[in-house]
Design a protein around this motif. Structure first.
Motif, short mmCIF file in Angstrom:
data_model
loop_
_atom_site.label_atom_id
_atom_site.label_comp_id
_atom_site.label_asym_id
_atom_site.label_seq_id
_atom_site.Cartn_x
_atom_site.Cartn_y
_atom_site.Cartn_z
N UNK A 1 31.26 19.68 -18.97
CA UNK A 1 30.60 19.67 -20.28
C UNK A 1 29.27 18.96 -20.12
N UNK A 2 28.19 19.68 -20.40
CA UNK A 2 26.85 19.12 -20.29
C UNK A 2 26.22 19.04 -21.68
N UNK B 1 22.26 23.14 -27.37
CA UNK B 1 22.45 21.68 -27.32
C UNK B 1 23.35 21.27 -26.17
N UNK B 2 24.37 22.07 -25.88
CA UNK B 2 25.35 21.71 -24.86
C UNK B 2 25.94 22.98 -24.26
N UNK B 3 26.70 22.80 -23.18
CA UNK B 3 27.32 23.96 -22.53
C UNK B 3 28.60 23.52 -21.83
N UNK B 4 29.60 24.40 -21.88
CA UNK B 4 30.84 24.21 -21.12
C UNK B 4 30.87 25.26 -20.02
N UNK C 1 29.66 15.84 -17.74
CA UNK C 1 31.02 15.32 -17.56
C UNK C 1 31.87 16.40 -16.92
N UNK C 2 32.59 16.08 -15.85
CA UNK C 2 33.55 17.00 -15.22
C UNK C 2 34.94 16.42 -15.45
N UNK C 3 35.79 17.21 -16.12
CA UNK C 3 37.11 16.70 -16.45
C UNK C 3 37.96 16.54 -15.20
N UNK C 4 38.90 15.61 -15.22
CA UNK C 4 39.75 15.37 -14.04
C UNK C 4 40.54 16.61 -13.64
N UNK C 5 40.71 16.78 -12.33
CA UNK C 5 41.46 17.92 -11.81
C UNK C 5 42.14 17.51 -10.50
N UNK D 1 32.44 12.22 -24.45
CA UNK D 1 32.26 13.58 -23.94
C UNK D 1 33.60 14.29 -23.73
N UNK D 2 34.62 13.53 -23.32
CA UNK D 2 35.95 14.12 -23.18
C UNK D 2 36.48 14.57 -24.53
#
Length: 520
Positions: A450-451, A439-442, A457-461, A506-507
């Protein structure tokens, strides 16, 4: 006359029973063949991009042997390694756990301790538990020896692939650009001589051997500036790290592909009458790219193109071997890569200049080291004659981390809840019987992404957004990123500002996965 008639009847009766026995025996043999466990060969390329194969759209180079797997089997368009670099992807493959959950799973030096637990389930153990003979041939890069203890290269190396589920192992410890540049068979260094003891160091120079930094005139392949390939020279090539001793044991880079192929074929031949699992971890197309003479200059794309052709030839030789042994129908072949592509990764081999017109990541953005899709969306082909329909294409979301649970399910093995916590059993998707995968992947490529479905979604960095050494966009941004991969597979249009609720959701889901300690 009566006796003749009797003998004729008797002979006919015997013939009838012989025919009946043959038919019965034929039925048994066919039945055994159909119920036999398939052999499994997992061919793992190194640094091969989504666009590096002609089966995935490459036009400047042709890979006919690998393309056969697509024509005769299944091609995935949404398949992934867990990470944008090699060690973490391999850790996930072996353990079924996301590597970012455990410290010390980044790219390892050549003298690192084993990072795979010896008391937990692993991918090769799943096959061992099912009665398979298991083998690894090729690159290892998951460490050797017990944690916290320095490796003694002059004694049998007793904690390694054999201790995590492989009956047979022929490998080199890390990567071909790192010392020690030796082959290891099970626990022993091949060609080791006690009169020439081996020492390895990644902190300071040891011994009096020339280095790439001090003796560049001895190099046959120059190093790119600031990449670290300037230490001990082996076979005319500067390496990462320092090494002394082991002169007779050191390899020549041009022979690596042939040596690994020979050992892989030997393993197949020796186990042709048993079900076997072979993890064939190629050196190609990692740097230093140094193909055998027969492939030098063949691609017209420089050394990187040449080793792609060498890799394709290797796959072709495995296919020939299976055919010659009558193992084609009962062998599942899986081909993939540990992460996305990189052109300049430490040596001045003109990969950037000579790749003009070729897109190693295809339509994807980024490459090796990156949080963008080019870092970890990889080629994935599966051939299982008679089970997988030829020329099948699947967009199911699949990940290499799922092989462990999927084969455990196939063999009806129970996995403990505390083991392989991020691996999902999706065998139907992996063999093309279902279009639905996980269903999803990190994934990790610096920043975590996170897809789920078509959203990524790409978390802030706050880390650097661009790797100047490799010329790779890393996907790091202090602001959150959101991409619709269906409409924008190249991740060019960040729509985070348009979907604040989606970003928040998503976060939160990513945070829950990180806190839970497992996905399934």
């Amino acid at each position: 006359m009566i006796r003749l008639l009797f003998n004729t009847i008797n002979n006919c009766t015997k013939l009838f029973f012989v025919i009946l026995l043959l038919l019965s025996t034929r039925h048994i043999v066919v039945g055994q063949k159909k119920s036999q466990k398939p052999n499994v060969i997992f061919i793992y390329a190194d640094d091969l991009g989504y666009g590096d194969l002609s089966a995935y759209g490459a036009t400047k180079i042709s890979t006919p042997n690998i393309d056969r797997l697509a024509k005769e089997g299944l091609k995935f368009t949404n398949a992934h390694a867990t990470s944008g670099t090699c060690t973490p992807s391999r850790y996930a493959l072996m353990t079924g756990n996301y590597p970012w959950r455990k410290k010390g799973t980044g790219v390892l030096p050549g003298n690192a301790s084993l990072i795979i637990p010896t008391d937990k389930i692993t991918l090769p153990l799943v096959f061992q538990n099912a009665g398979y003979k298991t083998g690894v041939v090729g690159k290892w890069h998951l460490g050797l020896g017990s944690p916290g203890k320095d490796i003694n290269w002059n004694k049998p190396l007793k904690v390694g692939p054999n201790e995590v589920g492989f009956d047979y192992a022929y490998f080199f410890p890390a990567t071909s650009d790192r010392v020690p540049t030796v082959f290891i068979e099970n626990h022993d260094i091949v060609g080791y001589e006690k009169e020439d003891p081996i020492e390895v160091n990644y902190v300071e120079k040891i011994g009096k051997e020339p280095t790439g930094k001090e003796n560049p005139e001895l190099l046959k392949l120059l190093a790119s500036p600031d990449h670290g390939h300037s230490n001990t020279i082996v076979n005319g090539i500067g390496r990462i790290g320092w090494m002394s001793g082991g002169k007779r044991a050191r390899w020549a880079d041009e022979e690596i592909a042939h040596v690994f192929l020979d050992k892989a074929e030997q393993f197949i031949e020796e186990n042709q009458k048993n079900p076997f699992f072979l993890y064939f971890s190629l050196n190609d197309i990692h740097v230093p790219r140094m193909p055998s003479t027969e492939f030098k200059g063949k691609s017209k794309m420089g050394l990187r193109g040449d080793v792609i052709l060498q890799m394709d030839w290797t796959v072709g030789e495995i296919l020939k071997k299976l055919k010659s042994l009558g193992l084609e129908e009962n062998t599942m072949i899986i081909f993939s890569s540990d992460n996305g592509p990189v052109l300049d990764d430490g040596y001045a081999d003109k990969a950037v200049e000579l790749s003009e017109g070729h897109k190693p990541a295809g339509v994807l953005r980024g490459g090796k080291y990156s949080a963008f899709e080019g870092g970890s969306r990889v080629p994935w082909l599966v051939r299982w004659t008679g089970t997988i329909k030829p020329a099948t294409v699947s967009n199911a979301l699949v990940c290499q981390i799922d092989l462990l649970s999927s084969f455990a399910q196939y063999f009806q093995q129970k996995i403990e809840d505390t083991e392989a916590t991020d691996s999902f059993a999706i065998m139907d998707a992996l063999i093309g019987k279902s279009k639905i995968g996980r269903e999803s992947i990190v994934k990790q490529g610096g920043a975590l992404s996170y897809t789920k479905g078509n959203w990524k979604y790409i978390e802030p960095s706050t880390n650097q957004p661009f790797n100047k050494l490799t010329g790779t966009e890393l996907g790091n941004d202090p602001k959150p990123q959101l991409y619709d991969l269906n409409k924008d597979p190249g991740e060019r249009n960040n729509v985070a500002s348009q979907y604040p609720a989606k970003i928040k959701l998503m976060a939160e889901e990513l945070a829950r996965i990180k806190d839970a300690g497992g996905s399934r």
